[in-house]
Design an enzyme around this catalytic site. Structure first.
Site, PDB file in Angstrom:
ATOM      1  N   GLU A 301     101.754 -55.613 -23.653  1.00 49.59           N
ATOM      2  CA  GLU A 301     101.464 -54.459 -22.555  1.00 49.59           C
ATOM      3  C   GLU A 301     100.735 -53.190 -23.447  1.00 49.59           C
ATOM      4  OE1 GLU A 301     104.863 -54.669 -19.352  1.00 49.59           O
ATOM      5  OE2 GLU A 301     105.251 -53.581 -21.236  1.00 49.59           O
ATOM      6  N   CYS A 385     109.253 -50.059 -13.839  1.00 46.27           N
ATOM      7  CA  CYS A 385     108.915 -48.541 -14.214  1.00 46.27           C
ATOM      8  C   CYS A 385     107.804 -48.209 -13.712  1.00 46.27           C
ATOM      9  CB  CYS A 385     108.793 -48.661 -15.845  1.00 46.27           C
ATOM     10  SG  CYS A 385     107.437 -50.069 -16.106  1.00 46.27           S
TER      11      CYS A 385
END
Lengths: 616, 616
Positions: A301, A385
């Protein structure tokens, strides 16, 4: 432990509660955020038992922890966003719901102040054994939510929970106590925020200590030892003052730099300033997508190697774009330089905004710059998120519009509305109003009204965005001339006596711009992107039935009809032209893609060969 | 002899006599041209005995030929310009002066029609022995002057002289008669013009024969044999239908291509069309300065090798820029493509206009793109083709504004004023008015008034200049949508019913553009130029006291205050910014340089290094 130096004389942010956005572009988005997104996120937190985990930990219900160890943070982030929404408009029902959830959170806190429902419910004996388990990440988001809710309502309940938790951290960790490097940064910037809300210096100092812990071998747990990632994944490879390059997980890195910028405002540590400047240049000059996206790789990520900016597989997590705005906002305040506000703008209109559908209930976690047609917005994620980050980011964008400077105020972002800016040193308040159709039109009319106690002479800084090559500015109907007409650090500086109702007229040329990447960016070689003002465009299959994915090219000299289509995609200015093959094509803002029927999308389009001697 | 094919269905020019230019940019220049330049040129022709040579040849005075063998042409060119000026505004004194000179010219003509005072006075027995001695070049300019004066006044005297001369050429040269390739082309386009004025087909056919003579070894004289130039110097190296590359003397080449474009309109010869298209691409893609200048070398006043575009030593003869406009105007009519009108525009606002001072009495022969400070406008030249070319070019610029198309009319250039456009096929007249502050502002408001007999439905083409990436267009206050909003061959095509007083509003985005050359253009590597709309800018020492020649750099992302300074250089929009070193700098239009105190000048400025990932 770092020594505290002379504090940096930076600018001061203007809270969004002092800024009213009454803007054709932002107002509908903020309405949807308030009326749809926050509800959707709360409901999803309920449905996925994210909220129930608190009740379980507090002994108010029966059952087992569900979901991921970082799920607490989603609840906090929605509460933070809800609190921001309440600042703009009171809503008793929403407030009652937050109060209810706050009660569950309070109940979930352990007597010593510890709060992370995963460990309380699943592994109470393994607390603080794995830096990757987001204990303080959760805690940081609790703090941000608590401060927001306190500021919105004056209610201390959640703030007290947050303070007890922070005090617990402070009791367990610190000089002469336990070491700790939190795997996912967030707590550091939150502690600075808590210091701001409470005035308790220990919170700020704990943040500084946590920053200083990094890169010294104090990280523990599986992630730290993973050979393919190593400590760089969570920025635990070098002491923060030695950072040279952006590395690892993108959101974590941005939250770290954000906290460093927060902390250095008070500490004044030149090594921090130098590290921030180095890593900013490294991020922006070599590792930034034109959309403002960062972090190309799904695997970590995050970041890979310089100029690795693939388009189809671009990860570009929505949270990372949001965090990039956080960081650059701080950098702007720190340095008083418009180039950082340029990046806030790039995120606002592109990389961050793309994460949410126009309807407010569909989200992107991943924001590629090209898609063959398989990438779509969804309602929620297992790791969610991004929706909850949007829920707290967007209602607070008013904070990016202005800053109080050493000698007046700066206008950082352009949006219709007005604000009250408290000048530095408590010397008075200046009201400032903007009238503009930004980002579709580059004209901004400003009205300045110093309140009675304000000094009559002060400087107004107007950001000239980095995308703008030509501008005109007048004040009180008279053209601004000479040195005042030139920019310094990205701003026009109009230092003069201001009387209530004085006007400034700024016109930013907003042409269609052909963007090219440096040749090092292999994925973009032979390609161009189109940008107009701050808005990056894309070709979407919807509206371009005649085109095949990557099967067309655009000439860099192609002229476009610039059309505002009020009925399309919530009202967008589109670019209508022809491909090199002669097919009509219509480009829409990147942020608005995948809001119609499914299909391909491309930001970087193959450039048609062109024999012209001159390129412009 | 080439066969006559189907004539090309090209567009038709609209004579400047049908176009009134009432424009803040052009009107003062046309006034100066009429009130200063023509007087200056006539006086200089007198003082240098250019006019007296005619009197001598006619036996009206005593003395010896003075000056160069091509000096007759200067007198003709001033007469041509004066005639154009008379078309706009009658002036009995000027007309009387022309009549007087026409009398001298008439007297200088030999009984058989021959007219070139150098040979008549100095070498009557060496006529037609040297292709380089400009006998027909002089003749061509006589024809152009004669046609202009006839159209302006209806007086045939000079036209009769010209016809006698052309008939003499026709008697001496042609199939079965003498061969000839004229060293300096001009006669060919003039003969087509004479055909237009008289309807005599033999003139057009003689032009075609003269074109066909080239490249077949019929050239004679010293120039042809000069080893360093060879026949390519005067485009006598290959038959015109085989031309692939632009070569040799720039003005000669342009006059040749102009004539080819004129002739092919009637002949329709596909080999001519192909040759013109090839050589146009070769000229524009590899041998054109950003100012529109052509011909880099002083040695042959012309072309060298591809991408050889030095800046300080750029020759860029004013006449060549003017001739480039002539050629591209014809190409536009031939192909109905706006890209040719783009080049006419580039010459109008840059490479040609730079040749004359704002005062109208100082000239550049050579137009470099950089000067250390030694290059200045002067009053006159020994070879003074450029001042006299400007004297005839500028008063006639109205002809470049419009064209009659197969289905209506095209607006090729933007300037405040109005015109009456006769539609093709005698179907009626359309009056069209432009209201604009072009080239300083990209907004153009047009009013369309078909006269009673005109068809109500026809197409209006609006050129979207090649420098323009974004535009908006509305008709009758309503946004133009769909296919009509897209360009075809560089034009918006509004085909609809038009009623008197109908309006069109076109807005061309006119930002500051950073121009880069292809990397093959070595002289411009690492450099940028600035352009805004059609106007190319330069940095001049005047107004930039802090800068040293080539001792500064500009950032490609430098923002500029775009200021219109009515008091400066006849009213110019300047660009005010900072060098990479932080010094303020002001850029002015290239055409306006060397109108203040002496100093350096640069168009291509060193580009400051920039680490940015994206370039736009």
């Amino acid at each position: 432990m770092t020594k505290v130096q002379q504090p940096v004389r930076g600018w001061r942010g203007v809270p969004f509660s002092s800024v009213r956005i009454d803007d054709a572009f932002w107002r509908p988005r903020l309405e949807v955020l308030k009326n749809v997104t926050i509800d959707v996120c709360l409901r999803k937190c309920e449905e996925t038992n994210r909220i129930r985990n608190f009740a379980l930990a507090g002994g108010l219900a029966e059952g087992r922890f569900e979901g991921m160890y970082y799920n607490d943070s989603d609840v906090y982030k929605v509460l933070e966003g809800a609190a921001y929404a309440l600042m703009t408009e009171r809503d008793p029902a929403l407030e009652a719901e937050i109060d209810r959830i706050a009660g569950l959170i309070e109940a979930a806190q352990e007597p010593d102040g510890y709060l992370s429902t995963y460990y309380t419910l699943e592994a109470p004996d393994r607390k603080w054994t794995d830096m990757e388990k987001h204990e303080m990440y959760n805690g940081g988001h609790l703090i941000e939510a608590a401060v927001a809710y306190y500021q919105a309502t004056g209610k201390r309940r959640l703030l007290d929970v947050a303070c007890r938790m922070a005090d617990h951290y402070d009791a367990v960790f610190g000089p002469g106590k336990r070491h700790w490097a939190e795997g996912h940064e967030e707590i550091e910037l939150a502690l600075v925020k808590l210091f701001g809300a409470t005035g308790e210096e220990r919170y700020w100092k704990l943040a500084l200590w946590l920053l200083e812990e990094r890169g010294r071998g104090h990280g523990v747990g599986a992630i730290w030892d993973k050979p393919e990632w190593g400590p760089a994944y969570c920025q635990d490879d070098v002491p923060v003052r030695d950072i040279r390059e952006v590395k690892g997980h993108a959101v974590r890195a941005m939250y770290l730099y954000t906290a460093m910028a927060d902390v250095v405002l008070a500490s004044g540590d030149p090594a921090y300033l130098a590290a921030l400047d180095r890593v900013w240049a490294h991020t922006v000059e070599r590792n930034l997508y034109v959309t403002g996206g960062i972090g190309p790789s799904v695997h970590n990520e995050g970041f890979t190697h310089d100029y690795d900016l693939p388009n189809e597989s671009a990860y570009c997590e929505t949270c990372a774009a949001i965090a990039m705005a956080f960081w650059n906002h701080r950098m702007n305040l720190l340095h008083g330089d418009g180039k950082y506000a340029d990046l806030v703008e790039r995120e606002l209109f592109n990389g961050a905004l793309s994460g949410i559908s126009l309807s407010g209930d569909r989200f992107f976690y991943v924001n590629p710059l090209a898609s063959k047609g398989e990438h779509h917005r969804v309602e929620w994620f297992h790791t969610s998120c991004c929706p909850t980050n949007l829920a707290r980011f967007l209602p607070a964008i008013g904070q990016y519009l202005y800053a109080a400077t050493e000698d007046g105020l700066a206008v950082n972002q352009y949006a219709n509305g007005e604000a009250a800016v408290e000048l530095v040193g408590g010397t008075g308040t200046v009201r400032i109003a903007q009238s503009t159709a930004y980002p579709w039109d580059g004209r901004v009319a400003l009205t300045v009204t110093p309140e009675q106690e304000a000094p009559s002479e002060f400087a107004i800084r107007l950001r000239v965005p980095g995308w703008c090559r030509g501008y005109r500015v007048s004040a009180q109907g008279e053209r601004v001339d000479g040195a005042e007409a030139l920019t310094a650090k990205g701003y026009l500086v109009l230092k003069r006596r201001w009387a209530p109702g004085d006007t400034i007229e700024l016109t930013l040329d907003m042409p269609v711009e052909v963007v090219r990447a440096r040749p090092e960016a292999e994925a973009d070689r032979g390609r161009i992107a189109l940008q107009r003002g701050p808005v990056v465009y894309c070709v979407e299959q919807a509206g371009n039935a005649g085109l095949r994915y990557d099967g067309f090219a655009l000439g860099a000299h192609e002229p476009f009809a610039v059309q505002h289509r009020a009925e399309l995609l919530g009202g967008v200015t589109v670019l209508q032209g022809r491909t090199a093959e002669g097919e009509p094509c219509e480009l829409v803002p990147y942020y608005a893609w995948d809001n119609r029927e499914a299909g391909f999308m491309q930001v970087w389009v193959r450039e048609a060969e062109d024999a012209r001697l001159y390129r412009f």
